[in-house]
Design a protein around this motif. Sequence first.
Motif, PDB file in Angstrom:
ATOM      1  N   VAL A 123       0.848  -1.202   0.000  1.00  0.00           N
ATOM      2  CA  VAL A 123       0.000   0.000   0.000  1.00  0.00           C
ATOM      3  C   VAL A 123       0.877   1.244   0.000  1.00  0.00           C
ATOM      4  O   VAL A 123       0.641   2.198  -0.755  1.00  0.00           O
ATOM      5  N   PHE A 139       2.473   1.705  -3.393  1.00  0.00           N
ATOM      6  CA  PHE A 139       1.477   2.180  -4.357  1.00  0.00           C
ATOM      7  C   PHE A 139       1.261   3.689  -4.191  1.00  0.00           C
ATOM      8  O   PHE A 139       1.290   4.456  -5.163  1.00  0.00           O
ATOM      9  N   LEU A 140       1.096   4.103  -2.942  1.00  0.00           N
ATOM     10  CA  LEU A 140       0.812   5.525  -2.679  1.00  0.00           C
ATOM     11  C   LEU A 140       2.032   6.398  -2.991  1.00  0.00           C
ATOM     12  O   LEU A 140       1.896   7.462  -3.594  1.00  0.00           O
ATOM     13  N   TYR A 163       2.538   6.780  -6.636  1.00  0.00           N
ATOM     14  CA  TYR A 163       1.548   7.706  -7.193  1.00  0.00           C
ATOM     15  C   TYR A 163       1.941   9.164  -6.921  1.00  0.00           C
ATOM     16  O   TYR A 163       1.933  10.005  -7.827  1.00  0.00           O
ATOM     17  N   VAL A 164       2.309   9.433  -5.663  1.00  0.00           N
ATOM     18  CA  VAL A 164       2.650  10.812  -5.284  1.00  0.00           C
ATOM     19  C   VAL A 164       3.873  11.286  -6.080  1.00  0.00           C
ATOM     20  O   VAL A 164       3.900  12.391  -6.620  1.00  0.00           O
ATOM     21  N   THR A 203      -1.686  15.201  -2.395  1.00  0.00           N
ATOM     22  CA  THR A 203      -1.713  13.730  -2.541  1.00  0.00           C
ATOM     23  C   THR A 203      -0.985  13.053  -1.385  1.00  0.00           C
ATOM     24  O   THR A 203      -1.391  11.983  -0.937  1.00  0.00           O
ATOM     25  N   LEU A 204       0.065  13.709  -0.909  1.00  0.00           N
ATOM     26  CA  LEU A 204       0.814  13.138   0.212  1.00  0.00           C
ATOM     27  C   LEU A 204      -0.063  13.075   1.470  1.00  0.00           C
ATOM     28  O   LEU A 204      -0.070  12.065   2.187  1.00  0.00           O
ATOM     29  N   GLY A 235      -2.826  10.438   0.817  1.00  0.00           N
ATOM     30  CA  GLY A 235      -2.208   9.110   0.832  1.00  0.00           C
ATOM     31  C   GLY A 235      -1.767   8.735   2.233  1.00  0.00           C
ATOM     32  O   GLY A 235      -1.951   7.600   2.671  1.00  0.00           O
ATOM     33  N   PHE A 274      -2.998   5.593   4.325  1.00  0.00           N
ATOM     34  CA  PHE A 274      -2.036   4.580   4.736  1.00  0.00           C
ATOM     35  C   PHE A 274      -2.112   4.329   6.238  1.00  0.00           C
ATOM     36  O   PHE A 274      -2.119   3.177   6.683  1.00  0.00           O
ATOM     37  N   ILE A 296      -6.741   6.904  -4.735  1.00  0.00           N
ATOM     38  CA  ILE A 296      -6.769   6.565  -3.300  1.00  0.00           C
ATOM     39  C   ILE A 296      -8.137   5.977  -2.929  1.00  0.00           C
ATOM     40  O   ILE A 296      -8.237   5.029  -2.166  1.00  0.00           O
TER      41      ILE A 296
END
Lengths: 808, 288
Positions: free
Chosen positions: A374, A377-378, A381-382, B26-27, B30, B34, B126
């Motif tokens: 996970v 993946f994140l 993407y970032v 996005t951080l 995300g 997470f 996400i």
Amino acid sequence: MSSTLRQMLARSGAGLALLVLALCSFSAPAQAKPPKGITWDVQLGYNKLAQKGRVNPVIVDMANNSAGTNLSGDLVLEYGGIEYSTRLELPTPSKKRFYLYFPCEDYPPTLTVRVRTKAYTEEKMISAFNSTIEASDLNVLVLSNQKGSLGVVNQQVSARMLRDIFNAEHAEVGAATVFVSYLRLDECEANPKFFSTADVIVLADVDYQQMNTEMAEALKAVLAGGKTLVFSLGLNGPAVSASPLRDICPLQVESTASVSSLGQFGQNYGISAERSPAILAAGSYGAGVEVLDWAGQRPVILRSSMGSGTAIALAFDFTQVPFKQNPRVADIFNDYVFRVDETVQLNNMFLHPQPLGNILSTLGAAKPMEPQFVLLFLLAYVVLIGPLNFFILDRFKRRTLVWTTIPLIVAGFSYLGLMTGYLRRGANNITAYFQEMHVFPGAAYTPYQTVMLVFTAERTKYELKVPDQSAFLYPTIPSPDPMNIPAQPGLGVFTGGRIDNSSEPLLKMTQGKWDPKVYYYQGYVAQQVGATSSLTGVRGEGGLVDLQGSFSLSLPFDLHNAYITGPGYQKSIGNLAGSGNFDIDSLSGESGGTQAGLSGDNYIAQRVSEIASRQQQSAKLPLSYRDEVLLVGFSEDIESLAKFDRAHKEHRLNMVVVHLPYGATVQQQGDLSIARGLLIGGKDFSNDDQRWGNFAPESGQGIEKVRFKPEGFVDVEYEIAGDLSRDSAIHVSLAVSDKNDNPVDDASNFMKVEIRSAGDWQPLAIADGTSVDVPVSMIGGDRRLTLRFSSLADEITFKLPDDRQSVY
Amino acid sequence: MWSMVLKEYRQRARGVATVGLIIAYTLILGGVSFFVYLAMYAALNAQSAQASAAGRALCVATFIAQMIMALMLSLSLNASTIAAEKDQETFDLLNLTLFKSWEIVLGKFFSSTGFLFILVFTAVPIYTLAFTFGGIDVGAMYRLAAVVTGTTLLISSIGLFFSLVSDDLRTALGRSFLVMIVIGAVTLFLGLALGGSLNSSQPNPLTYYGGLLSFFINPLWAAIDVLGTPLSGQLAWGSNGGAVPYVINSGMLWAFTAGFQTLCAAGLLAVTSMIYPRYRASRQGGVA
């Protein structure tokens, strides 16, 4: 602010206000007035009484005498946001009775019943705020033409066993208030669902001409499921014998007799037939029938077990003299009908569906992704959408393309996310059933409960049909409060679907992508299964210490991972053929029973030992009231399910529970001990431990201490193991407290103790104020003694003598 | 108008702030997802929690984080869009162009709101991550997206309005945030009052209409209806209670909210466009 600005703001404000008003003026669609000549009436439950924790009927009588309006549509009962519906077709002129059902949760229901047709819609609200009884109350339905004929037992407090699936996971024993309702036979639906609210069904002065086969089968089904069916015979006896209920009535009536003496039975209950002769039904009875009381040489109360239920025949008709409105009839019902062992319904033995639902739900769940995956993946993407994207475009001096590349990256990663979902959750719709079936020797019906998982890989509309008109389909699994404290148990969230439970249950529903939903239904199936038992068991202090003999089975499938369980007894027997005769000694745990070979990635295999353990826990209390062991097995080879993967679309697993009665004997050597001590009856008492309300949870010690109202009593049955010749008397210690909970020195001023001997209650002297000695000579051949502890004072509390320290 | 929008987009594409904003946005989203997943992982592994619960938790957490950021960013971006011109003393130059007032207002609105929508759009992967666990279906995601869109439009229009009527950026931001806090608190309070009465008796007209308006304005109620316990089915007043039974029982609260917010945004933009000439004319050389 200038005046122009103010004007503009005022105009805009007015516009907005108008907009709000326009939105607020939305209201429910207008309802047309019913056309002339259409009338309908709604009745909740039996006699407008709703009961929590049960499936309750709602009876709708509708007449269409309109001029040319044929009604076609639905009759809808809305409860808790869920629509329970039935098809409505009523041409003019005609009238019809409709039956709707709803599972009443743990609060007084407010219902809306709606006629929804093309011609018109109309609705009626029903609030049962003041007419809802507790799940723990004893619901008695009297089928009679005379309302009030059993009024003498109404609102009396009695003992009973209960498992309220909305409130607790386990069965409990406690005090319950009796509520009596009356219906004519023609007011009842010939469907087991209609009778599911009742605990006791009394066939009083019924017009047996109206007792058709469908109605009789419905009654037989609920009898198999644990209801108590009482036949009030007398002059009705010959009609019963000529009806389809003949084979379940314990007394096969051949004649009637008018008697002026009721013998021992009349004496015990203070009912005299000298002035008004009593009509008693007479006839024969089979081997499995137990005569509980005699009027001279005539059997007057007979009982037989049918499935999980009990059929009781009263040779007299309590609606006729000298029994009519006789208060002593209440004592008869209390002693013979409302006993705890008569209220051990199958519901008390079923596993609670919620843990089963949880187990099945894991089937629809994706395996958890590793957190590292996970995170990767994140992060990917970032990094890609931010720095990398801008950096690359900067290198090519095409920075403005960022508004194109961002949506592309978003779409790409969304696709990757969905693909991960497909890999982990599959692309097939899956259904998985877990069905628990209970087989009783000699019963025509097999009661069952089913927990079903529907997992949809794509958003879809579907219909779920249960091909059994006796079944009631719940929209979700009832959730009990694990702490047994009334909080918010209920059916949870269920939206967008509609259930038609009026005949074969039908659910129409839309379900989302990768969405698991669990449903639950109970019903009765007429199945050609057979089981006979010639087992004998020896009971000691710790429960069943020895089981001998044999049993035979005739089941449509073999049993896998089977075991036999009883109070304090467990034997794993591995796989067992569905048909044959089996000697208990020859059955050994060659395959290791429920734990054998259950490895692998398998939702049932991983949980089968949990299911077995829950099953034993669930049946623990009900089994202690019955001289039977349970043979439990699974209809499929669990190992084959280990091959489960998401390509399989349907899974069904039956857990078959065969009830095998055994002839109980008690260990006759050694020191005296209590093999069994059970609260079996009572009147006007309550559980003193108010943490649990009137019911004590099975997980504890059961009811330990009772609080008596004036003239209240409890009956406790003890089974004494050990060598009776060692002592001349059984010593029973009494622990009594006054209404302020202060222990009393001399219990004789506060209570009396009696022993049931030869159908009569004999007083026992309270020696030195704190104990009674029961002469061994008064203990019957079955080594059982029943003591009645009664209150003599306003209110006392009393600790039940139930261990070796208080009885030895 | 579109030339103004294009110019704004070109400018944003070249700016460092845009990269920073996208990375930060996005951080944060995300990171929230997470850590929520990490918190549920042990329970999932032990099978004491269902995957659908994890999916729902991820979705709810992402939605809340996204709403908070959308609210802050849309207010900041829009409140600064004209006020920043005033601070940099380019407002007069803008007014000297041949753009009509409504073109300036809509151009500013579309450029900043469009950028916001791109930011909102970046949250989709996400959400798909949450979606693979189940517990939430596509329909719910569409409904949430509609609510987020409506809210973003409304907040942006409020920011733009205050950007125009304020003399500098600091005042515009201060006023915008103050108004949002007041609207949020009042709609929360009135919505709670109406929500609390659903299962008892019909409330007084203030609570009734105020609550109804709050249901439309505050996205919280629509989100609860979509994600949490639906408000429908709790009503104890029967069907004669006016608008509320229809609004909450139709399962369309999300649509009413999104629609109402969009209409309010359109109304506020119209007001902003109408009052713009007043500010334009107050400057020397202004063209109405």
